[in-house]
Design a protein around this motif. Structure first.
Motif, PDB file in Angstrom:
ATOM      1  N   LEU A 510       0.911  -1.331  -0.105  1.00 48.31           N
ATOM      2  CA  LEU A 510       0.110  -0.056  -0.076  1.00 48.31           C
ATOM      3  C   LEU A 510       0.787   1.179  -0.146  1.00 48.31           C
ATOM      4  O   LEU A 510       1.516   1.518   0.980  1.00 48.31           O
ATOM      5  N   ASN A 511       0.861   1.956  -1.211  1.00 49.55           N
ATOM      6  CA  ASN A 511       1.369   3.219  -1.342  1.00 49.55           C
ATOM      7  C   ASN A 511       2.867   3.238  -0.690  1.00 49.55           C
ATOM      8  O   ASN A 511       3.189   4.246   0.216  1.00 49.55           O
ATOM      9  N   PRO A 512       3.729   2.447  -1.135  1.00 54.76           N
ATOM     10  CA  PRO A 512       5.164   2.485  -0.550  1.00 54.76           C
ATOM     11  C   PRO A 512       5.972   3.908  -0.757  1.00 54.76           C
ATOM     12  O   PRO A 512       5.686   4.549  -1.566  1.00 54.76           O
ATOM     13  N   ASP A 513       6.775   4.024  -0.078  1.00 50.54           N
ATOM     14  CA  ASP A 513       7.598   5.383   0.213  1.00 50.54           C
ATOM     15  C   ASP A 513       6.691   6.710   0.549  1.00 50.54           C
ATOM     16  O   ASP A 513       7.284   7.692   0.391  1.00 50.54           O
ATOM     17  N   VAL A 514       5.384   6.387   0.896  1.00 51.90           N
ATOM     18  CA  VAL A 514       4.743   7.591   1.491  1.00 51.90           C
ATOM     19  C   VAL A 514       4.469   7.344   2.862  1.00 51.90           C
ATOM     20  O   VAL A 514       4.319   6.308   3.540  1.00 51.90           O
ATOM     21  N   VAL A 515       4.434   8.498   3.497  1.00 47.24           N
ATOM     22  CA  VAL A 515       4.615   8.529   4.952  1.00 47.24           C
ATOM     23  C   VAL A 515       6.118   8.096   5.761  1.00 47.24           C
ATOM     24  O   VAL A 515       6.692   8.634   6.575  1.00 47.24           O
ATOM     25  N   LEU A 516       6.246   6.661   5.341  1.00 50.00           N
ATOM     26  CA  LEU A 516       7.434   6.033   5.926  1.00 50.00           C
ATOM     27  C   LEU A 516       8.287   5.346   4.720  1.00 50.00           C
ATOM     28  O   LEU A 516       7.573   4.972   3.676  1.00 50.00           O
ATOM     29  N   SER A 517       9.539   5.722   4.802  1.00 46.00           N
ATOM     30  CA  SER A 517      10.340   5.351   3.749  1.00 46.00           C
ATOM     31  C   SER A 517      11.679   5.148   4.309  1.00 46.00           C
ATOM     32  O   SER A 517      12.106   5.609   5.286  1.00 46.00           O
ATOM     33  N   GLU A 518      12.159   4.103   3.745  1.00 43.38           N
ATOM     34  CA  GLU A 518      13.682   3.688   4.160  1.00 43.38           C
ATOM     35  C   GLU A 518      14.675   4.619   3.258  1.00 43.38           C
ATOM     36  O   GLU A 518      15.719   3.942   3.427  1.00 43.38           O
ATOM     37  N   ASP A 519      14.265   5.218   2.114  1.00 42.94           N
ATOM     38  CA  ASP A 519      15.162   5.869   1.309  1.00 42.94           C
ATOM     39  C   ASP A 519      15.294   7.347   1.857  1.00 42.94           C
ATOM     40  O   ASP A 519      14.207   8.057   2.072  1.00 42.94           O
ATOM     41  N   PRO A 520      16.459   7.874   2.477  1.00 41.50           N
ATOM     42  CA  PRO A 520      16.460   8.982   3.026  1.00 41.50           C
ATOM     43  C   PRO A 520      16.187  10.238   1.751  1.00 41.50           C
ATOM     44  O   PRO A 520      16.476  11.366   2.355  1.00 41.50           O
ATOM     45  N   HIS A 521      16.511   9.830   0.584  1.00 39.06           N
ATOM     46  CA  HIS A 521      16.287  10.682  -0.518  1.00 39.06           C
ATOM     47  C   HIS A 521      15.387  10.824  -1.186  1.00 39.06           C
ATOM     48  O   HIS A 521      15.218  11.195  -2.161  1.00 39.06           O
ATOM     49  N   ILE A 522      14.120  10.043  -0.760  1.00 39.69           N
ATOM     50  CA  ILE A 522      12.917   9.909  -1.386  1.00 39.69           C
ATOM     51  C   ILE A 522      12.405  11.178  -1.789  1.00 39.69           C
ATOM     52  O   ILE A 522      11.541  11.619  -2.918  1.00 39.69           O
ATOM     53  N   HIS A 523      12.594  12.366  -0.965  1.00 45.18           N
ATOM     54  CA  HIS A 523      12.148  13.463  -1.225  1.00 45.18           C
ATOM     55  C   HIS A 523      12.764  14.173  -2.342  1.00 45.18           C
ATOM     56  O   HIS A 523      12.075  15.376  -2.990  1.00 45.18           O
ATOM     57  N   LEU A 524      13.881  13.884  -2.749  1.00 44.05           N
ATOM     58  CA  LEU A 524      14.622  14.498  -3.816  1.00 44.05           C
ATOM     59  C   LEU A 524      14.511  13.705  -5.144  1.00 44.05           C
ATOM     60  O   LEU A 524      15.320  14.157  -6.224  1.00 44.05           O
ATOM     61  N   LYS A 525      13.580  12.669  -5.140  1.00 43.44           N
ATOM     62  CA  LYS A 525      13.620  11.676  -6.397  1.00 43.44           C
ATOM     63  C   LYS A 525      12.223  12.111  -7.037  1.00 43.44           C
ATOM     64  O   LYS A 525      11.123  12.327  -6.420  1.00 43.44           O
TER      65      LYS A 525
END
Length: 936
Positions: A510-525
């Motif tokens: 369900l909606n991976p990388d939203v709210v919780l993400s193990e990628d510290p740079h997801i906000h820059l991708k």
């Protein structure tokens, strides 16, 4: 990674082909929301039932396919996007149940927030959340983001006004907390899950430090991370579960219905704008106002006021404010006028000792109120309108403890300066310490991305660490703040969130990388490009506010999607990529099926009329200039030809019969690709040419009657109970009211130019318009006499860009309400009447006047919900009938108890009659029927 074949096969068996989209144009169109991210889904599925959602989730679990749910796509933090499967809501999610005289309302997730409030308005109630996007966002998104707004605060958000919820978990299991049978079955089948939730709740409450932190965080406005307050506020596992879903952004389950405890919507309100000399004074005033009877307090810094100071209607003093000025826009509401006045006196007394630079005193005038709130509401689009092409507008959303608001504001301004965001503005819901800051950002180079990263790192450190505030107050965490959740909450709370996520969504579909993400740079991708496409649409911020009023949304593309695709086509061309296939698809989906009515511009924060772009593109493709010139020059002959065509169609109807002709014309229309119009029972009969000369010595007041070309050629349909022409009915009504009716010379040669403009022949359109204006100037004796146009689209076109031409032009609504009301006596009928407010009536500002007139004529007036444009769009109803059918797909059910419908456009009435199952007529038919001439 491509989707598994087994999953695709299963979906194909469940969902019809017309609700599955995997072509390049559609996936790109759905790959955008209101945020500054873009992910292109591999498959878009439009769902129409909860059963479909359940089965899709079961398929997804089996094949480990990630899915994202989308309601309106107005979210700002990237939570409604997917590079896997995007599940969007179809038409059948608009159910509602009003309970207890409006004290509760149960809603499905597809209901637009403003519509819910419209249903509650007769009871003096509303839902608690009041996001700025309430005219476009849907209940599913409001709940999933725990959206709030200007008056909502924390006490009235979804979390605190939730009375019940119906949900589907990641494994496809359902729960309706208001259905005892559902609750019982869920308890039996999910005992382990509920026991685990109970344990987590107990452990959290027992952890004094963590529990205190959670309570502190939710004393503030806070949507960062999952709703951990559910674990300290409730001990019953079902209560914990239902409140965890609020604000979960589709990461824990699907919300298929929600019941709200509604709140009072007080009718009496007043607003004031008070400008203080500096931020400190302003924020100290906020602290005082926390204990006063105010419903909203909005803070605006000097930059935000500067961004709108040149707009029409702004108080003149705004331009002269000092550099450090900071303002509060204050609203108070009450059940009665006397109570309101008491409240205003208390508020002003509380503020009396503060120095004030300027102020607009409290006003109850709705017009003045709207003008004051426009200052606040126009700030965001003001920044969007001045940004450089290719950059995006980012609106961030943080909370400081209100007692530290002044320091927080100044520190944020320091960060703007440090990172060179010179255009950034700051405003917000001051009572909650909730600040929005808006800035423009390019993502076209590594340096630009690095600047954004450094700025956000500093903001996160300032808000979350130094001040213990919230990095997201009401816009949702999304992927934008997912890397900062642990920084804000700390390790214990962060790991608790992950435990909840893995408990409810163990396979992470369900909606991976939203709210919780193990990628510290997801906000820059996956940053969204906004390349230049055309000056008309380059300011678009892709917010989606335009979509609810678009008749083609759901058939082909919405205005937002038209812009997205056109931007991509232009970017590909600049990169020397082949756009042949994309442009071919766009021709139908983007250009041919656009009604080009311009309603999107009314909802757009920066005033973009996507229809203007479509008309420009039609003009580019308009290759029959000589034909257009001949028609413009020989317009009377063209009208004769149109009448002849209607004669032939009417003869065919009498010869073949209506059912056979309808079937034959459908086939011929498809074979001719819309060149041969499609016949229906609502097809008009030919109208006779107007032959009328008024008495020269008449002493009655004169009115010039301009019968639109469609009125001159299209009479009533053969099946219509009303067989008098619009021209005869209008002339009769005007004469009944005591007017002498004057017809312009050579009327059959005249046209406002709309038929040419809609097909891209701008030059010929303007020639005909100017020719008509000249004829009207002559007929009205230089503008001395009023001019009545019987069709609102023609009136609108004539009134645009009049310049120095002095003509007193009226559409039917405005003329009747301003010139006939005191000349006629009304006796309202009992029979119910359906009202269709045309796009042009809306542009003319006569919508409410039309409804009020209808209510003067009938005790029972029906205004169908959700129909903003009929989609007939001139002749599109003949050449592209699927647009008209789609726009009016809900009309028949809405008007089934009505005896008649009224409107102000002859062509619109054709489509409305066909799809409504009742006869639609011009407004004058109704007014004439219920009036008598007033004795003089």
């Amino acid at each position: 990674m491509s989707l598994p074949v087994a999953f695709l096969d299963a979906v194909a068996r469940l969902i019809p082909k017309d609700r599955r989209f995997d072509d390049p144009l559609s996936t790109l169109a759905f790959g955008t929301d209101a945020s500054f991210y873009r992910l292109i889904p591999q498959l878009v599925i439009r769902v129409e039932s909860e059963d479909e959602v359940v089965e899709l989730l079961q398929f997804a679990q089996s094949d480990r396919v990630s899915v994202t749910f989308r309601a309106a796509g107005t979210s700002l933090s990237g939570q409604a996007l997917s590079d896997s499967v995007l599940i969007v809501l179809g038409d059948n999610w608009n159910g509602r149940e009003i309970r207890g005289q409006g004290t509760q309302i149960r809603l499905q997730p597809g209901v637009i927030g403003a519509q819910a409030n419209a249903w509650l308005a007769p009871f003096g109630r509303k839902i608690g959340p009041d996001p700025a996007s309430i005219n476009a966002c849907k209940i599913g998104g409001i709940v999933a983001n725990n959206a709030s707004g200007m008056c909502c605060g924390t006490a009235q958000n979804t979390y605190h006004t939730l009375a019940g919820i119906r949900l589907v978990l990641a494994d496809g299991s359902r729960l309706d907390t208001e259905d005892p049978a559902s609750v019982s079955a869920f308890r039996q089948q999910h005992r382990a899950l509920l026991e685990r939730l109970a344990t987590l709740g107990h452990e959290t409450r027992a952890n004094a430090e963590l529990a205190a932190k959670i309570r502190h965080k939710y004393r503030l406005k806070n949507t960062t991370g999952l709703s951990l307050n559910a674990l300290v506020d409730f001990d019953e596992p079902l209560d914990i579960l239902s409140h965890l879903l609020v604000g979960s952004e589709g990461t824990l389950g699907f919300i298929s219905a929600v019941t709200y405890d509604t709140v009072i919507d007080h009718p009496n309100k007043a607003s004031a704008l008070i400008v203080f000399p500096d931020v400190e004074t302003c924020c100290n005033a906020v602290t005082v106002l926390k204990t006063q009877p105010v419903s909203a307090v909005e803070l605006l810094d000097r930059r935000s006021m500067r961004s709108v100071q040149d707009k029409p209607g702004m108080p003149a003093f705004v331009q002269q404010l000092s550099e450090n000025a900071c303002a509060l826009l204050i609203e108070s509401r009450a059940a009665s006028s006397s109570l309101l006045h008491e409240q205003l006196a208390l508020i002003m007394a509380a503020l009396a000792h503060f120095p004030v630079e300027q102020q607009v005193d409290f006003t109850e005038d709705p017009v003045e109120n709207a003008r004051l709130w426009a200052i606040r509401k126009d700030t965001f689009p003001a920044v969007g309108a001045v940004r450089k092409t290719g950059t995006t507008v980012i609106i961030e959303d943080v909370t400081f403890p209100v007692e530290q608001l002044a320091v927080g504001v100044n520190r944020l301004i320091e960060l703007f300066d440090k990172h060179h965001y010179d255009e950034a503005i700051l405003f917000g819901h001051a009572l909650e310490g909730n600040l929005h800051f808006v800035f423009t950002q390019g993502f076209n180079s590594a340096e630009e991305v690095a600047r954004y990263q450094a700025f956000m790192d500093d903001v996160a450190q300032l808000v979350a660490v130094e001040f213990g505030g919230s990095l997201k107050a009401e816009h949702g965490t999304g992927r934008n703040m997912a890397p900062f959740v642990e920084l804000e909450w700390g390790s214990d709370a962060y790991q608790l969130m992950w435990q909840l996520k893995r408990l409810l969504d163990p396979n992470g579909i369900l909606n991976p990388d939203v709210v919780l993400s193990e990628d510290p740079h997801i906000h820059l991708k996956h940053l969204k490009p906004l390349p230049a496409a055309d000056d008309i649409v380059d300011k678009c911020i892709e917010c989606g506010f335009c979509e609810p009023v678009c008749p083609s949304k759901g058939l082909t593309l919405s205005p937002r999607q038209r812009i997205v695709i056109w931007r991509d086509i232009q970017a590909r061309k600049r990169a020397d990529l082949d756009t042949t296939e994309l442009e071919a698809a766009y021709h139908y989906q983007g250009i041919e099926t656009c009604a080009a009515t311009g309603l999107c511009a009314q909802r757009c924060p920066v005033g973009i009329n996507t229809g203007d772009l479509v008309k420009k593109l039609r003009g580019r493709d308009a290759d029959r200039t000589k034909t257009a010139e001949w028609l413009a020059t020989h317009f009377a002959t063209a009208l004769q030809g149109a009448r002849f065509t209607l004669h032939v169609a009417n003869g065919a109807r009498m010869l073949l019969g209506a059912p056979r002709l309808a079937k034959l014309s459908t086939t011929l229309s498809k074979l001719s690709k819309g060149q041969i119009p499609q016949w229906s029972n609502a097809m008009p009969q030919p109208e006779k040419a107007i032959r009328f000369s008024p008495a020269v010595s008449d002493e009655r007041p004169r009115v010039v009657y301009l019968a639109a070309c469609v009125s001159r050629i299209m009479g009533p349909a053969a099946a219509d109970k009303e067989q008098m022409s619009l021209y005869e009915k209008t002339r009769g009504l005007l004469e009944k009211a005591g007017y002498q009716v004057v017809i312009p010379d050579n009327q059959d040669s005249l046209c406002c130019g709309q038929p040419f403009a809609s097909k891209g022949y701008a030059e010929q359109a303007e020639h005909k318009r100017q020719e008509l204006l000249g004829a009207l100037l002559h007929a009205s004796r230089g503008g001395l006499d009023p001019i009545y146009c019987d069709t609102s689209p023609c009136t609108l076109r004539l009134m645009q860009d009049l310049g120095q031409t002095r003509l007193d032009l009226y559409d039917p609504v405005r003329f009747i309400r301003t010139h006939l009301m005191d000349r006629l006596d009304f006796t309202p009928q009992q029979a119910p009447i359906a009202v269709h407010v045309t796009c042009s009536t809306q542009h003319l500002g006569e919508s409410q006047a039309l409804i009020d007139l209808a209510r003067r004529c009938s005790h029972n007036v029906v205004i169908p919900e959700g129909i903003h444009c009929c989609g007939f769009a001139g002749d599109k109803g003949f050449t592209t009938p699927e647009l008209n059918a789609h726009a009016l797909r809900s009309l028949k059910d809405a008007v089934q108890y009505c005896s008649e419908g009224i409107s102000t456009s002859r062509t619109c009435e054709i489509g409305l009659s066909q799809h409504g199952g009742i006869d639609y007529h011009g407004l004058v038919y109704l007014v004439d029927r219920v009036t008598q001439a007033r004795a003089r």
